[in-house]
Write a protein that holds these residues in place. Sequence first.
Motif, PDB file in Angstrom:
ATOM      1  N   TYR A 113       0.836  -1.201   0.000  1.00 22.38           N
ATOM      2  CA  TYR A 113       0.000   0.000   0.000  1.00 22.38           C
ATOM      3  C   TYR A 113       0.876   1.259   0.000  1.00 22.38           C
ATOM      4  N   LEU A 115     -13.642   4.391  -5.852  1.00 20.00           N
ATOM      5  CA  LEU A 115     -12.714   4.972  -6.817  1.00 20.00           C
ATOM      6  C   LEU A 115     -13.158   4.721  -8.251  1.00 20.00           C
ATOM      7  N   SER A 146      -9.448  -4.039   3.493  1.00 21.33           N
ATOM      8  CA  SER A 146      -8.674  -4.993   2.693  1.00 21.33           C
ATOM      9  C   SER A 146      -7.997  -6.024   3.577  1.00 21.33           C
ATOM     10  N   MET A 183     -10.817  -6.010  -4.751  1.00 27.00           N
ATOM     11  CA  MET A 183     -11.337  -4.865  -5.509  1.00 27.00           C
ATOM     12  C   MET A 183     -12.522  -4.222  -4.795  1.00 27.00           C
ATOM     13  N   PRO A 232     -12.905  -2.937  -1.639  1.00 27.16           N
ATOM     14  CA  PRO A 232     -12.666  -1.664  -0.960  1.00 27.16           C
ATOM     15  C   PRO A 232     -12.373  -0.494  -1.907  1.00 27.16           C
ATOM     16  N   LEU A 233     -12.152  -0.781  -3.170  1.00 29.64           N
ATOM     17  CA  LEU A 233     -11.856   0.277  -4.141  1.00 29.64           C
ATOM     18  C   LEU A 233     -13.097   0.713  -4.918  1.00 29.64           C
ATOM     19  N   TRP A 234     -14.280   0.274  -4.515  1.00 25.91           N
ATOM     20  CA  TRP A 234     -15.491   0.522  -5.291  1.00 25.91           C
ATOM     21  C   TRP A 234     -15.744   1.999  -5.511  1.00 25.91           C
ATOM     22  N   HIS A 271      -3.075  -4.025  -5.344  1.00 25.09           N
ATOM     23  CA  HIS A 271      -3.876  -5.135  -4.827  1.00 25.09           C
ATOM     24  C   HIS A 271      -3.642  -6.403  -5.637  1.00 25.09           C
ATOM     25  N   LEU A 323      -3.596   1.664  -7.180  1.00 25.21           N
ATOM     26  CA  LEU A 323      -4.157   0.847  -6.103  1.00 25.21           C
ATOM     27  C   LEU A 323      -4.659  -0.499  -6.625  1.00 25.21           C
ATOM     28  N   VAL A 324      -5.244  -0.523  -7.812  1.00 27.52           N
ATOM     29  CA  VAL A 324      -5.651  -1.800  -8.398  1.00 27.52           C
ATOM     30  C   VAL A 324      -4.417  -2.659  -8.657  1.00 27.52           C
ATOM     31  N   ILE A 333      -9.540   2.036   2.782  1.00 25.34           N
ATOM     32  CA  ILE A 333      -8.978   1.021   1.880  1.00 25.34           C
ATOM     33  C   ILE A 333      -8.199  -0.069   2.621  1.00 25.34           C
ATOM     34  N   LEU A 356      -6.562   5.191  -8.826  1.00 29.80           N
ATOM     35  CA  LEU A 356      -7.232   3.916  -9.082  1.00 29.80           C
ATOM     36  C   LEU A 356      -6.287   2.918  -9.740  1.00 29.80           C
TER      37      LEU A 356
END
Length: 145
Positions: A28, A110, A77, A104, A106-108, A126, A122-123, A73, A119
């Motif tokens: 992260y 974004l 996660s 994915m 927790p990134l909804w 992950h 972070l994608v 996030i 985005l």
Amino acid sequence: MTTHSPWRGLGAVGLRLADVAGRYLLTYLAAFLAIGLTEPRVTDSWHDPSAFPSRADVVLESLRLGVDLVWIIPVPSLLIVWLFALFSERTGLAFRGRLAGLLMAPLWFLFLTFAGSLLLFLVLAHLVFALLLMRAPLMRGYATR
């Protein structure tokens, strides 16, 4: 509890959970460091070139954003990773692919914004964590499939 129960060595499980948390938090941090290093330096002034922030200021601002998003996030996660790792019976690509999909969630928010580099990185972070850095299996008793 039998002698072959995966819950027998709770100390070892705790160390593995801490190891997974450390690996995730480093991933992260690396994502926000990459965001800060690739983000363009923007200023409000068109005429004053000295008004551009330094690269260090941009990186520090990116890391501050990462700290501000810590409850949105990384905490969900890590809970997803821990629960999925503790209760999943699969290993290998089946485990890692499902974990990558779950991370994915927790990134909804974004996906609904115009957070391009945030985005993207972070994608990618992950996916790198789930597919390469996550210890699988977390508990030795479930390493059957």
